[in-house]
Scaffold this motif. Structure first.
Motif, PDB file in Angstrom:
ATOM      1  N   TYR A 169      27.115  17.368   9.744  1.00  0.00           N
ATOM      2  CA  TYR A 169      26.470  16.903   8.502  1.00  0.00           C
ATOM      3  C   TYR A 169      24.983  17.256   8.428  1.00  0.00           C
ATOM      4  O   TYR A 169      24.312  16.889   7.479  1.00  0.00           O
ATOM      5  CB  TYR A 169      26.623  15.370   8.394  1.00  0.00           C
ATOM      6  N   SER A 170      24.483  17.972   9.444  1.00  0.00           N
ATOM      7  CA  SER A 170      23.017  18.094   9.566  1.00  0.00           C
ATOM      8  C   SER A 170      22.370  18.958   8.487  1.00  0.00           C
ATOM      9  O   SER A 170      21.159  18.942   8.337  1.00  0.00           O
ATOM     10  CB  SER A 170      22.645  18.617  10.960  1.00  0.00           C
ATOM     11  N   GLU A 171      23.181  19.700   7.721  1.00  0.00           N
ATOM     12  CA  GLU A 171      22.596  20.486   6.623  1.00  0.00           C
ATOM     13  C   GLU A 171      23.272  20.160   5.291  1.00  0.00           C
ATOM     14  O   GLU A 171      23.123  20.899   4.317  1.00  0.00           O
ATOM     15  CB  GLU A 171      22.727  21.977   6.931  1.00  0.00           C
ATOM     16  N   SER A 172      23.988  19.047   5.242  1.00  0.00           N
ATOM     17  CA  SER A 172      24.776  18.711   4.039  1.00  0.00           C
ATOM     18  C   SER A 172      23.909  18.499   2.805  1.00  0.00           C
ATOM     19  O   SER A 172      24.366  18.698   1.685  1.00  0.00           O
ATOM     20  CB  SER A 172      25.595  17.439   4.276  1.00  0.00           C
ATOM     21  N   CYS A 173      22.666  18.062   2.997  1.00  0.00           N
ATOM     22  CA  CYS A 173      21.790  17.792   1.845  1.00  0.00           C
ATOM     23  C   CYS A 173      20.583  18.739   1.829  1.00  0.00           C
ATOM     24  O   CYS A 173      19.535  18.405   1.256  1.00  0.00           O
ATOM     25  CB  CYS A 173      21.320  16.339   1.847  1.00  0.00           C
ATOM     26  N   LYS A 174      20.751  19.903   2.430  1.00  0.00           N
ATOM     27  CA  LYS A 174      19.651  20.881   2.463  1.00  0.00           C
ATOM     28  C   LYS A 174      19.204  21.181   1.020  1.00  0.00           C
ATOM     29  O   LYS A 174      20.032  21.441   0.145  1.00  0.00           O
ATOM     30  CB  LYS A 174      20.141  22.164   3.145  1.00  0.00           C
ATOM     31  N   GLY A 175      17.899  21.128   0.784  1.00  0.00           N
ATOM     32  CA  GLY A 175      17.370  21.418  -0.560  1.00  0.00           C
ATOM     33  C   GLY A 175      17.390  20.228  -1.499  1.00  0.00           C
ATOM     34  O   GLY A 175      16.929  20.328  -2.643  1.00  0.00           O
ATOM     35  N   LYS A 176      17.926  19.093  -1.052  1.00  0.00           N
ATOM     36  CA  LYS A 176      17.991  17.893  -1.903  1.00  0.00           C
ATOM     37  C   LYS A 176      16.877  16.916  -1.534  1.00  0.00           C
ATOM     38  O   LYS A 176      16.456  16.845  -0.373  1.00  0.00           O
ATOM     39  CB  LYS A 176      19.343  17.177  -1.728  1.00  0.00           C
ATOM     40  N   LYS A 177      16.451  16.129  -2.531  1.00  0.00           N
ATOM     41  CA  LYS A 177      15.369  15.167  -2.296  1.00  0.00           C
ATOM     42  C   LYS A 177      15.805  13.746  -2.688  1.00  0.00           C
ATOM     43  O   LYS A 177      16.361  13.545  -3.777  1.00  0.00           O
ATOM     44  CB  LYS A 177      14.125  15.557  -3.098  1.00  0.00           C
TER      45      LYS A 177
END
Ligand code: CP
Length: 306
Positions: A32-40
Motif C-alpha cells: 500500500y506504500s504508493e497507493s495514494c501517490k500524488g494525492k493530498k
C-alpha cells in the motif's frame, strides 16, 4: 460525493470490508506504500487533537500521499470570520480529501455539503467521531476475533461521549451483544441514542452506577473521560470527573481475557498501574486507528474517482 459524517453512513458490510483492508495493510504494508501517490489529505482541526490528527497524517504518508494541515482556528481565515462552507470550498481547490474536527455539532456535514471532495468527520462537538469507532472495532476484532455475543460495558461520561454513541450504534448491528451502561445519573446515555439503537433493535442493556459490580460480567470495558470542555458549569465537572477510576484492585473479579479500552486522552479514569496489564488495550486502539484511517482514505478516494 461520498463522505463519512456518522458511523451510520457505513453499512455493516462496509465496516467488515474496512476491517478486512486494515488487516491486509497490517500484514502487507509495502503493498500500500504508493497507493495514494500524488494525492493530498487536508487535516482541518479546529479543536485540540493528538491521536486523530496525527494518525490521519501518518496514514496518508504511509499510503504514499501528502498532507496539508490547519491546526486551530487562530492560524486560518476562520479567525477572520470565514464560514465552514467557504473553508470547505477553498480546501477543495488544493486537496483530494479532508479530515475535519470542529467543536460544533453538524460542522462536518456543512463541510461535506459544500466541498467537492470527500470529507471525513474527525469529531464534531458531542455528536459523532466515526473514525474512533473504526479504531475501536478493529481493536475488538483483533482482540476477540468476532463481535457477536459480547458483553460490553461503557463507563463514565455516556451523555457527551461521542465515541460511546458511535460504538453503541456499530455494535448494535451484531447479534447477541449485551450492553452495560455505567455512569452517574447526570451523565447517562441520552434517550435518543437508546431509542435509535438499543430499543429499536430490542437489544439487552442494563444501566447502573456500580462499576465494580458490573466488571465480572464484562468481555469489553470501555472507559471514558469526563470531558471538561462539554460542561457549562465548572462545579458540575469537578464533582463528576473522578466518579470512576479503574485500579488493579477493581479488576480482581474481572475476566482474564477482559479487553480494557479507552479512546484517550486519559486524565484520571484508568490508573497508570494498569498500563502493563495484558488486558489494557488502549494504546493498541491508537495504532489500530491509523490502519482503519488508511483503509477509509483508500475507500473514499477510490469511490470519488469512480
Ligand atoms: N481519541 C481521540 O479522538 O483523541 P484525540 O482527541 O487526541 O484526537
Amino acid at each position: 460525493m461520498r463522505s463519512l459524517i456518522d458511523i451510520v453512513d457505513l453499512s455493516t458490510d462496509e465496516l467488515d470490508e474496512l476491517i478486512g483492508v486494515a488487516m491486509d495493510i497490517i500484514e502487507h504494508p509495502a503493498k500500500y506504500s504508493e497507493s495514494c501517490k500524488g494525492k493530498k489529505l487536508a487535516t482541518l482541526f479546529f479543536e485540540p487533537s493528538t491521536r486523530t490528527r496525527l494518525s490521519f497524517e501518518a496514514a496518508m504518508y504511509e499510503l504514499g500521499g501528502n498532507v496539508l494541515s490547519v491546526t486551530g482556528g487562530a492560524t486560518s481565515s476562520v479567525a477572520k470570520g470565514e464560514s465552514v462552507a467557504d473553508t470547505a470550498k477553498t480546501v477543495s481547490c488544493y486537496a483530494d480529501i479532508i479530515a475535519m474536527r470542529h467543536p460544533k455539532e453538524g460542522a462536518a456535514l456543512v463541510a461535506a455539503n459544500n466541498a467537492s471532495i470527500p470529507v471525513i468527520n474527525a469529531g464534531d462537538g458531542g455528536h459523532c467521531h466515526p473514525t474512533q469507532t473504526l479504531a475501536d472495532l478493529l481493536t475488538i476484532f483483533r482482540e476477540k476475533g468476532h463481535f457477536d455475543n459480547l458483553t460490553v460495558g461503557f463507563c463514565g461520561d455516556l451523555k457527551f461521549g461521542r465515541t460511546v454513541h458511535s460504538l453503541i450504534n456499530a455494535l448494535s448491528r451484531y447479534s447477541g451483544v449485551r450492553f452495560v451502561l455505567i455512569s452517574p445519573e447526570e451523565l447517562k446515555l441520552p434517550s435518543y441514542v437508546k431509542n435509535e439503537t438499543l430499543k429499536k433493535y430490542h437489544l439487552p442493556y442494563v444501566q447502573t452506577t456500580d462499576l465494580e459490580g458490573a466488571i465480572p460480567s464484562l468481555d469489553i470495558l470501555y472507559m471514558t473521560r469526563v470531558q471538561r470542555e462539554r460542561f457549562f458549569n465548572e462545579e458540575d465537572y469537578l464533582r463528576l470527573r473522578d466518579t470512576y477510576i479503574l485500579t488493579p484492585d477493581k479488576l480482581r473479579q474481572a475476566k482474564q481475557d477482559l479487553c480494557i479500552m479507552h479512546p484517550l486522552p486519559r486524565v484520571n479514569e484508568i490508573s497508570v498501574s494498569i498500563d502493563d496489564d495484558p488486558r489494557a488495550c488502549y494504546f493498541k486502539q491508537v495504532l489500530n486507528g491509523k490502519y482503519m484511517r488508511m483503509a477509509l482514505i483508500l475507500k473514499l478516494l477510490k469511490e470519488a474517482q469512480a
